[in-house]
Design a protein around this motif. Structure first.
Motif: not given
Length: 126
Positions: A3, A8, A12, A34, A38-39, A67
């Motif tokens: 991460s 994050a 992704r 959110r 985060s993805k 992010y």
């Protein structure tokens, strides 16, 4: 998978996708944007009232910094067709690239409470 410094995920799965989440300045809607951010998902934080303007702007800024996505806070009353059209045209202005513009994810989190049996709901209320 590791991460970044802000926690994050490097996984992704929605990188460069675009999501519109209604009712997302606070509460469950904010948690949804959110999670999408985060993805790797770019997000439009839609809200209907002036009282949510500050929360939406703060959330958009935070998501961008944490992010590394693009986030736009946009007040629009989705019960109005004209406002829905403005929401989409604003999304196109802010998120269109040289490629074809596309909204990849829509989460309809905003709602007005209707109490009654399912059989009694009319189309306008739905």
């Amino acid at each position: 998978m590791g991460s970044h410094q802000n926690g994050a995920s490097l996984h992704r799965i929605y990188e460069n996708k675009l999501a519109i989440v209604t009712g997302s300045a606070r509460s469950i809607g904010a948690a949804i944007v959110r999670n999408l951010a985060s993805k790797g998902c770019n997000v439009i934080i839609n809200h209907a009232t002036e009282s949510s303007d500050d929360a939406a702007e703060i959330l958009a800024k935070d998501l961008g910094q944490v992010y590394f996505i693009r986030a736009l806070a946009l007040r629009a009353d989705i019960s109005s067709s004209a406002e829905c059209e403005r929401l989409v045209s604003t999304a196109k202005t802010h998120f269109a690239s040289s490629e074809k513009f596309q909204i990849d994810i829509i989460v309809h989190n905003a709602a007005i409470l209707y109490l009654g049996s399912l059989e009694s709901v009319i189309e306008n209320e739905f």
